[in-house]
Write a protein that holds these residues in place. Sequence first.
Motif: not given
Length: 361
Positions: A59, A63, A84, A88, A91, A128, A130, A155-156, A158, A178, A180
């Motif tokens: 993951g 990112l 977060t 995050t 990255s 970014m 989350v 977009e995270d 995970a 992104a 994970s």
Amino acid sequence: MIEYESLGKLNQSFFKDYKKVFSETLESGWYILGTKVKQFEKEYATYCDTKHCVGVANGLDALILSLRAFEFEKGTEVIVPSNTYIATILSIVHNGLQPVLVEPDSASYNIDPQKIEEKITSKTRAIMVVHLYGRVCEMDKIKAIAQKHKLKIIEDCAQAHGARYKGVCAGNFGDFGAHSFYPTKNLGALADAGAVTCNDEDLSQKISTLRNYGSQVKYYNEIVGFNSRLDEIQAAFLSVKLKHLDKINEHKRSLAAIYQQELKQDFVKPLVHPDYYDVYHIYNIRHPKRDLLKEYLLTKGIKTEVHYPVAPNKQVAMKGILDRQDTPIAEEIHNTTLSLPISYFHTKKDIAQVVEIMNNF
């Protein structure tokens, strides 16, 4: 004892199929970027309603590569939520960029759209977001802000496999999603694994090149790349579990409903709203005596976790990077949050027992 998580129990129902695809992969003699990876990429893109999916090693790499694809100048600012997980933030830092923290909404725990614009400067190039705990951010407002200021969106995802906002799947709102597949995730592999989703063919090709030493043709390197490839065995395992992801999410939602309905109001419970299809990778509550509550539950045979005990700007690794940014809302969340058992292997009886003990605290 009610465990917080048990990967053995979580995956037990998939063992037969795992063994089958493992044998197929082992006997094929092809272990890197083969048919199993291509199959999973196609299946997961379809699941997320995106045009493209590129498998990567984990993951964090998803990112890092997403940001690297834009080739932002060093020192460029990227807006990111203040509460977060550290990955995050890492990255952004690994790309030579500056994280700019924006506080979350104290009810949803996701980045507060009302606080984003005040942090935008001439150096800002991306937001970014989350989708924390398995709940998608308020993406219509965030997309409007990004369009107004000509910002990219990463977009995270995970913690949000299959989560939706107004019917749209996580990973389908921004330039990149992104993902994970760490083993504890709703869609978890049996080791580190990740992916990047997107709807732009050129961007997808850029990620595909970046993950493989900057190469599309063996030994010919077009750009400075990385070695970040989803392996065949993990891709095969993920294809098995993906078929059950909706069932996994629904099971976790049914457990969350028990917590929502039965836990006393002493505990701050997650926000529920019809616009959101939450998948509860984590079911968190907040309580001013969090540490005492955690210890009390352990004495009663219930294991819990804290996601996360330290706010990013308070981490030693972030000294000189984030420590001058004040985040009182994030710090309050980090000091009071507690994650309760909500795995695929837990039963409704397990959760009812947790509720009964918690209500006696």
